[in-house]
Design a protein around this motif. Structure first.
Motif, PDB file in Angstrom:
ATOM      1  N   ASN A 294      -2.432  62.641  14.149  1.00  0.00           N
ATOM      2  CA  ASN A 294      -1.723  63.795  13.214  1.00  0.00           C
ATOM      3  C   ASN A 294      -0.012  62.818  13.664  1.00  0.00           C
ATOM      4  OD1 ASN A 294      -2.359  64.823  11.415  1.00  0.00           O
ATOM      5  ND2 ASN A 294      -2.795  66.555  12.785  1.00  0.00           N
ATOM      6  N   ILE A 295      -0.127  62.152  14.785  1.00  0.00           N
ATOM      7  CA  ILE A 295       1.994  61.765  15.067  1.00  0.00           C
ATOM      8  C   ILE A 295       0.820  60.255  14.359  1.00  0.00           C
ATOM      9  CG2 ILE A 295       2.972  60.871  16.916  1.00  0.00           C
ATOM     10  CD1 ILE A 295       2.325  62.948  18.381  1.00  0.00           C
ATOM     11  N   ILE A 296       0.256  58.924  14.833  1.00  0.00           N
ATOM     12  CA  ILE A 296       0.512  58.283  14.350  1.00  0.00           C
ATOM     13  C   ILE A 296       0.168  57.998  13.062  1.00  0.00           C
ATOM     14  CG2 ILE A 296      -2.037  56.371  14.378  1.00  0.00           C
ATOM     15  CD1 ILE A 296      -0.744  56.407  17.232  1.00  0.00           C
ATOM     16  N   ASP A 297      -0.881  58.810  12.625  1.00  0.00           N
ATOM     17  CA  ASP A 297      -0.675  59.069  10.789  1.00  0.00           C
ATOM     18  C   ASP A 297       1.021  59.145  10.593  1.00  0.00           C
ATOM     19  OD1 ASP A 297      -2.479  58.831   8.469  1.00  0.00           O
ATOM     20  OD2 ASP A 297      -1.587  60.899   8.502  1.00  0.00           O
ATOM     21  N   ASN A 298       1.811  60.162  11.147  1.00  0.00           N
ATOM     22  CA  ASN A 298       3.151  59.849  10.340  1.00  0.00           C
ATOM     23  C   ASN A 298       3.820  58.979  10.452  1.00  0.00           C
ATOM     24  OD1 ASN A 298       3.098  62.454   9.412  1.00  0.00           O
ATOM     25  ND2 ASN A 298       3.943  63.648  11.385  1.00  0.00           N
ATOM     26  N   SER A 299       3.476  57.855  11.631  1.00  0.00           N
ATOM     27  CA  SER A 299       4.609  56.739  12.277  1.00  0.00           C
ATOM     28  C   SER A 299       4.140  55.759  11.221  1.00  0.00           C
ATOM     29  CB  SER A 299       3.851  56.334  13.696  1.00  0.00           C
ATOM     30  OG  SER A 299       4.605  57.071  14.351  1.00  0.00           O
ATOM     31  N   ILE A 300       2.600  55.652  10.662  1.00  0.00           N
ATOM     32  CA  ILE A 300       2.657  54.644   9.756  1.00  0.00           C
ATOM     33  C   ILE A 300       3.028  55.183   8.388  1.00  0.00           C
ATOM     34  CG2 ILE A 300      -0.065  53.891   8.411  1.00  0.00           C
ATOM     35  CD1 ILE A 300      -1.639  54.211  10.598  1.00  0.00           C
ATOM     36  N   LYS A 301       3.105  56.607   7.754  1.00  0.00           N
ATOM     37  CA  LYS A 301       3.011  57.020   7.105  1.00  0.00           C
ATOM     38  C   LYS A 301       4.564  56.247   6.359  1.00  0.00           C
ATOM     39  CE  LYS A 301      -0.637  60.583   6.097  1.00  0.00           C
ATOM     40  NZ  LYS A 301      -0.796  61.874   5.161  1.00  0.00           N
TER      41      LYS A 301
END
Length: 399
Positions: A294-301
């Motif tokens: 979830n944290i990495i996904d937010n960084s990408i988005k």
């Protein structure tokens, strides 16, 4: 045809809501069953009191009986220091609490006052006990006076804690869940309905309009699917939050798995995973993957292409009790305004609602992260400024 598609979609959503609600309704029946079984609990409580009040030396058989009871049993002296606790209490509150003041585990003024009353009047007292830290827990507590075969001091008190956390949580989350589902699914459902009415009405022979609207409907359907998935995940995690995972897991392996999951999208960024050593903690492998995913996904988005995303892990800095490790995930994305940081882990809170919907965010990712970290008795730390990127640190106790 389109009308049938809409009706099918509506039926599927209704089934999902009914199934999930049924889980909570079952918990409600369990709660009523718990009330019906209260007399059995009181009988068990009396049996425990009979066992502990025998004026004989402590034996292995006695210890086995007390330690096989699922409920927590503690015995405190007149100074409220813990003189005995069974295996269930050790699992729930930790093994190194002997001779510590009971307030170090249960900092509840009413409990301390009731211990004094039992010592004074030598009467049994029953009370509700609610804890909010490190996670929500709810107990029915029976207090009765010593002496016991474990503590021969007449000025001692036995605490029998019946854990009702699952039942109380289920009752509270049932209404919250239904309200959240109803509110969050309304927008995409209304949108799909509007497009279906259009292409089944005056635009039924307009192929260009259908080509334009059908992808939008699919996008809205995907949004509903993501929302339902995250709601189910969050509800399950919240119900289990008081149960600390016990497996030995390696943070290096977990972050490597997360990197593999997002490998395709990470190719567009300057990504570095600097974790080379093993870092073992007590945890749940799959849930920790969900945290860091979830944290990495937010960084990408919420970062522009070619921006930096970096993962590090090292010794902790005292954010949790005892020796610890800290995982840091840092990006150079759009950041979060400082005044909004306290709300970032709230359900459905979005810093930029339009951006969140554009990239497929449900507003539940960081709420899921918070509850899983709480379940691991960890600490979540978020540092960010608007347009200056975000760093999220997660602190865990060593295994």
């Amino acid at each position: 045809m389109m009308t049938l598609l809409f009706l099918s979609l509506a039926v599927i959503i209704a089934i999902v809501v009914i199934l999930v609600s049924a889980k909570f309704i079952k918990a409600g029946f369990d709660a009523r069953s718990e009330i019906r079984d209260q007399k059995q609990s009181e009988n068990l409580n009396q049996e425990v009191q009979d066992i502990t009040n025998e004026n004989i030396e402590e034996s292995d058989e006695q210890v086995k009986i007390i330690n096989q009871i699922d409920d927590s049993i503690l015995i405190v002296d007149k100074f409220k220091n813990i003189k005995f606790f069974n295996n269930s209490a050790k699992k729930k509150f930790g093994e190194h609490n002997l001779n510590k003041h009971v307030a170090t585990l249960l900092r509840v003024p009413d409990l301390l006052q009731n211990i004094d009353l039992v010592l004074l009047k030598k009467e049994t007292i029953t009370m509700d006990l609610e804890l909010s830290s490190p996670s929500f827990q709810f107990f029915k507590v029976h207090l009765f006076s010593g002496p016991t075969s474990y503590v021969d001091d007449p000025d001692s008190v036995v605490l029998f804690l019946k854990d009702l956390t699952d039942i109380v949580k289920a009752q509270r989350f049932k209404s919250d869940f239904v309200a959240n589902v109803s509110h969050e699914l309304k927008t995409p459902l209304v949108s799909i309905k509007g497009f279906l009415e259009t292409i089944s009405g005056h635009a039924k022979d307009d192929l260009e309009a259908q080509k334009k609207f059908i992808p939008i409907m699919l996008e809205q359907a995907d949004r509903m699917e993501s929302l339902i998935k995250d709601l189910l995940s969050l509800s399950r995690i919240e119900l289990e939050e008081h149960i600390q995972p016990q497996d030995k897991v390696n943070l290096k392996e977990i972050l490597s798995n997360v990197e593999d999951i997002h490998q395709k999208n990470l190719k567009s960024f300057e990504f570095k995973n600097n974790i080379k050593d093993d870092f073992f903690i007590k945890g749940d492998h799959e849930k920790l993957i969900e945290v860091f995913s979830n944290i990495i996904d937010n960084s990408i988005k919420y970062s522009e292409k070619n921006k930096k995303i970096e993962i590090n892990c090292g010794q902790g800095n005292g954010k949790v009790i005892g020796d610890s490790y800290t995982v840091s995930i840092k990006d150079n994305g759009i950041g979060i305004p400082t005044e909004q940081l306290p709300r970032i882990t709230e359900r459905f809170f979005r810093v930029d609602a339009a951006k969140s919907k554009k990239v497929g965010g449900t507003g539940l990712g960081m709420a899921i992260v918070k509850h899983i970290v709480n379940q691991h008795r960890g600490e979540l730390e978020i540092k960010s400024e608007a347009q200056n990127g975000t760093e999220i640190k997660v602190h865990f106790s060593k295994f």
